[in-house]
Write a protein that holds these residues in place. Sequence first.
Motif, PDB file in Angstrom:
ATOM      1  N   ILE A  68       0.662  -1.022  -0.062  1.00  0.00           N
ATOM      2  CA  ILE A  68      -0.029   0.065   0.015  1.00  0.00           C
ATOM      3  C   ILE A  68       0.953   1.240  -0.131  1.00  0.00           C
ATOM      4  N   GLN A  69       2.034   1.065   0.606  1.00  0.00           N
ATOM      5  CA  GLN A  69       2.916   2.591   0.765  1.00  0.00           C
ATOM      6  C   GLN A  69       3.492   2.649  -0.709  1.00  0.00           C
ATOM      7  N   ARG A  70       3.755   1.402  -1.332  1.00  0.00           N
ATOM      8  CA  ARG A  70       4.184   1.682  -2.714  1.00  0.00           C
ATOM      9  C   ARG A  70       3.123   2.054  -3.759  1.00  0.00           C
ATOM     10  N   ILE A  71       2.108   1.463  -3.644  1.00  0.00           N
ATOM     11  CA  ILE A  71       0.999   2.056  -4.492  1.00  0.00           C
ATOM     12  C   ILE A  71       0.785   3.504  -4.271  1.00  0.00           C
ATOM     13  N   GLY A  72       0.860   4.028  -3.043  1.00  0.00           N
ATOM     14  CA  GLY A  72       0.513   5.697  -2.711  1.00  0.00           C
ATOM     15  C   GLY A  72       1.849   6.236  -3.446  1.00  0.00           C
ATOM     16  N   ALA A  73       2.932   5.552  -3.706  1.00  0.00           N
ATOM     17  CA  ALA A  73       4.174   6.277  -4.201  1.00  0.00           C
ATOM     18  C   ALA A  73       4.034   6.372  -5.615  1.00  0.00           C
ATOM     19  N   ALA A  74       3.484   5.611  -6.573  1.00  0.00           N
ATOM     20  CA  ALA A  74       3.384   5.202  -7.901  1.00  0.00           C
ATOM     21  C   ALA A  74       2.917   6.866  -8.323  1.00  0.00           C
ATOM     22  N   THR A  75       3.755   7.118  -9.733  1.00  0.00           N
ATOM     23  CA  THR A  75       3.432   8.234 -10.374  1.00  0.00           C
ATOM     24  C   THR A  75       3.029   8.113 -11.552  1.00  0.00           C
ATOM     25  N   GLN A  76       2.819   6.741 -12.218  1.00  0.00           N
ATOM     26  CA  GLN A  76       2.244   6.666 -13.566  1.00  0.00           C
ATOM     27  C   GLN A  76       1.335   5.693 -13.673  1.00  0.00           C
ATOM     28  N   THR A  77       1.710   4.468 -13.374  1.00  0.00           N
ATOM     29  CA  THR A  77       0.505   3.099 -13.460  1.00  0.00           C
ATOM     30  C   THR A  77       0.663   2.293 -12.176  1.00  0.00           C
ATOM     31  N   VAL A  78      -0.526   1.897 -12.007  1.00  0.00           N
ATOM     32  CA  VAL A  78      -0.693   0.553 -10.901  1.00  0.00           C
ATOM     33  C   VAL A  78      -1.397  -0.490 -11.650  1.00  0.00           C
ATOM     34  N   HIS A  79      -0.828  -1.760 -11.627  1.00  0.00           N
ATOM     35  CA  HIS A  79      -1.633  -2.856 -12.021  1.00  0.00           C
ATOM     36  C   HIS A  79      -1.475  -3.794 -10.889  1.00  0.00           C
ATOM     37  N   PHE A  80      -2.776  -4.333 -10.625  1.00  0.00           N
ATOM     38  CA  PHE A  80      -3.210  -5.093  -9.537  1.00  0.00           C
ATOM     39  C   PHE A  80      -3.905  -6.518 -10.022  1.00  0.00           C
ATOM     40  N   GLU A  81      -3.318  -7.800  -9.510  1.00  0.00           N
ATOM     41  CA  GLU A  81      -4.213  -8.984  -9.879  1.00  0.00           C
ATOM     42  C   GLU A  81      -4.417  -9.836  -8.788  1.00  0.00           C
ATOM     43  N   THR A  82      -5.422 -10.422  -8.537  1.00  0.00           N
ATOM     44  CA  THR A  82      -5.469 -11.392  -7.171  1.00  0.00           C
ATOM     45  C   THR A  82      -6.732 -12.189  -7.538  1.00  0.00           C
ATOM     46  N   PHE A  83      -6.740 -13.138  -6.899  1.00  0.00           N
ATOM     47  CA  PHE A  83      -7.710 -14.352  -7.021  1.00  0.00           C
ATOM     48  C   PHE A  83      -8.612 -13.920  -5.671  1.00  0.00           C
ATOM     49  N   LEU A  84      -8.317 -13.842  -4.609  1.00  0.00           N
ATOM     50  CA  LEU A  84      -9.629 -13.599  -3.502  1.00  0.00           C
ATOM     51  C   LEU A  84      -9.569 -12.175  -3.023  1.00  0.00           C
ATOM     52  N   TRP A  85     -10.571 -11.411  -2.981  1.00  0.00           N
ATOM     53  CA  TRP A  85     -10.923 -10.295  -2.594  1.00  0.00           C
ATOM     54  C   TRP A  85     -12.253 -10.195  -1.875  1.00  0.00           C
ATOM     55  N   LYS A  86     -12.295 -10.067  -0.440  1.00  0.00           N
ATOM     56  CA  LYS A  86     -13.488 -10.102   0.420  1.00  0.00           C
ATOM     57  C   LYS A  86     -13.452  -8.819   0.842  1.00  0.00           C
ATOM     58  N   GLU A  87     -14.811  -8.504   1.197  1.00  0.00           N
ATOM     59  CA  GLU A  87     -15.170  -6.875   1.923  1.00  0.00           C
ATOM     60  C   GLU A  87     -14.571  -7.017   3.120  1.00  0.00           C
ATOM     61  N   GLY A  88     -13.885  -5.874   3.734  1.00  0.00           N
ATOM     62  CA  GLY A  88     -13.292  -5.835   4.984  1.00  0.00           C
ATOM     63  C   GLY A  88     -12.353  -4.957   5.340  1.00  0.00           C
ATOM     64  N   VAL A  89     -11.797  -5.095   6.389  1.00  0.00           N
ATOM     65  CA  VAL A  89     -10.903  -3.692   6.696  1.00  0.00           C
ATOM     66  C   VAL A  89      -9.767  -3.690   5.528  1.00  0.00           C
ATOM     67  N   LEU A  90      -9.120  -4.869   5.225  1.00  0.00           N
ATOM     68  CA  LEU A  90      -8.021  -4.880   4.192  1.00  0.00           C
ATOM     69  C   LEU A  90      -8.489  -4.458   2.791  1.00  0.00           C
ATOM     70  N   GLY A  91      -9.673  -5.076   2.501  1.00  0.00           N
ATOM     71  CA  GLY A  91     -10.326  -4.673   1.088  1.00  0.00           C
ATOM     72  C   GLY A  91     -10.613  -3.338   0.900  1.00  0.00           C
ATOM     73  N   GLN A  92     -10.768  -2.632   2.153  1.00  0.00           N
ATOM     74  CA  GLN A  92     -11.110  -1.059   2.275  1.00  0.00           C
ATOM     75  C   GLN A  92     -10.003  -0.033   2.139  1.00  0.00           C
ATOM     76  N   ARG A  93      -8.643  -0.594   2.664  1.00  0.00           N
ATOM     77  CA  ARG A  93      -7.474  -0.244   2.497  1.00  0.00           C
ATOM     78  C   ARG A  93      -7.159  -0.118   1.271  1.00  0.00           C
ATOM     79  N   MET A  94      -7.172  -1.344   0.645  1.00  0.00           N
ATOM     80  CA  MET A  94      -6.823  -1.582  -0.799  1.00  0.00           C
ATOM     81  C   MET A  94      -7.642  -0.654  -1.768  1.00  0.00           C
ATOM     82  N   ALA A  95      -8.828  -0.625  -1.479  1.00  0.00           N
ATOM     83  CA  ALA A  95      -9.786   0.241  -2.469  1.00  0.00           C
ATOM     84  C   ALA A  95      -9.386   1.572  -2.253  1.00  0.00           C
ATOM     85  N   ASP A  96      -9.089   2.098  -1.054  1.00  0.00           N
ATOM     86  CA  ASP A  96      -8.750   3.461  -0.765  1.00  0.00           C
ATOM     87  C   ASP A  96      -7.215   3.968  -1.568  1.00  0.00           C
ATOM     88  N   ALA A  97      -6.463   2.593  -1.395  1.00  0.00           N
ATOM     89  CA  ALA A  97      -5.047   3.254  -1.983  1.00  0.00           C
ATOM     90  C   ALA A  97      -5.313   3.295  -3.565  1.00  0.00           C
TER      91      ALA A  97
END
Length: 428
Positions: free
Chosen positions: A82-111
Amino acid sequence: MSDSSFLGSALHGAAALLLGLAVLLGLVIWSIRRHRSPKLKIESGSSIDQLIPSIAGLSLGSAIVGNSVELLENGAFFDTLIQRIGAATQTVHFETFLWKEGVLGQRMADALSERARAGLKVRVLLDATGSKKIGKAERKQMEDAGCKLEFFHKRSIYNIGVMNDRDHRKLAVIDGREAFVGGHCVVDEWLGNAEDGKRFADLSVRLQGPIVHSVQAAFSENWGGQTGELFVGDDVFPALAPTGNITIHAAYAKPEGSAPAVKILHHTVICLAQKRIWIQNPYFIPEPEAIDAFGEAVKRGVDVRVMMPSTSGSDNPMVQHAGHRNFEKLLKCGVRLFEYPHTLLHQKVMTIDGVWSALGSSNFDDRSFDTNDEITLGILDAGIAGQLDAVFEKYAPRCTEIELKAWQQRGLWHKAKDNLFYVFNEVL
């Protein structure tokens, strides 16, 4: 013949025809999807560190020099990501299998949302089945912010032949210059430090150097397959200078008619080990030829150990029972088996001879090796192998080592479940 009898015969005929067509369609899909498994016999007297170009080539990759690797354990991974996503300047690509609603999901969505609102190109690829419990608010937030959000193999008539194929990769690429690969999922159980019996243990790596292009290529493969969008330029594939002295190769391709690269990679190195094979994997269900290869390795004097969660520590006890079905054969071959009862050990790691490591998203089972889209890195570096072996040694004292005599005396109900669930091992 009466009208009712004629109608009944017609209906039976139509039903039989439909059943026949369904069986035929299943056979067609199976014949298209099937591949020949590799024979696990390799003649070579060279050590694994001398064979990296061969291993990379067999697994449809290239050995890439000049990289640096940072090992990230348990919940600390997301702090760094999340810290490195926040430091991105041009592109962010993210791929995953499991994403469930919760504290972590909200942190990732915010970033991700914050970077999209800042004008960056943010692409998010989620498996449609694994991420079906993503929060509606999290999804809407990202889409409203400008993130391009896509789902892999949604339920659709157009995907009927590949519905069983899931995107099990977990990766991120920031500005095309740094990448993350491993086993972590966007679920609250991946937070913390795996010490409370509720949070999971896992391992991922942060990569810098030319290997980042390979991870970006893996992302682009499935992104292009879902969206048709191709991306080029320095914001996604910049020139990358060396950042260290570690050689890495990536396995992720699934050619038609041949075994997927991750399967070839894992099975090849079993045959090449000369001193030890240490495996940490949550779902360990090796095929019969792999078990035989482990046995041959033991005969060569190789120390073969496997660590996995027990049924009490697993998030899917059915898988552990399916794995239990072959424990007796493994033990008779001389493989040492360790079960961790306290929580899910989710890391997918194999070290060979203390110098080479495999780390990524691949479980040691048929679903990962034959069906899912996966990514595994082959890392040639004694330092990284030592760090991964240290994780094994950290959990080993709290494991139960399975002994052959005691295992043979386990209860009939336990044995029945082992054999029953093994029938479904290819789809678990």
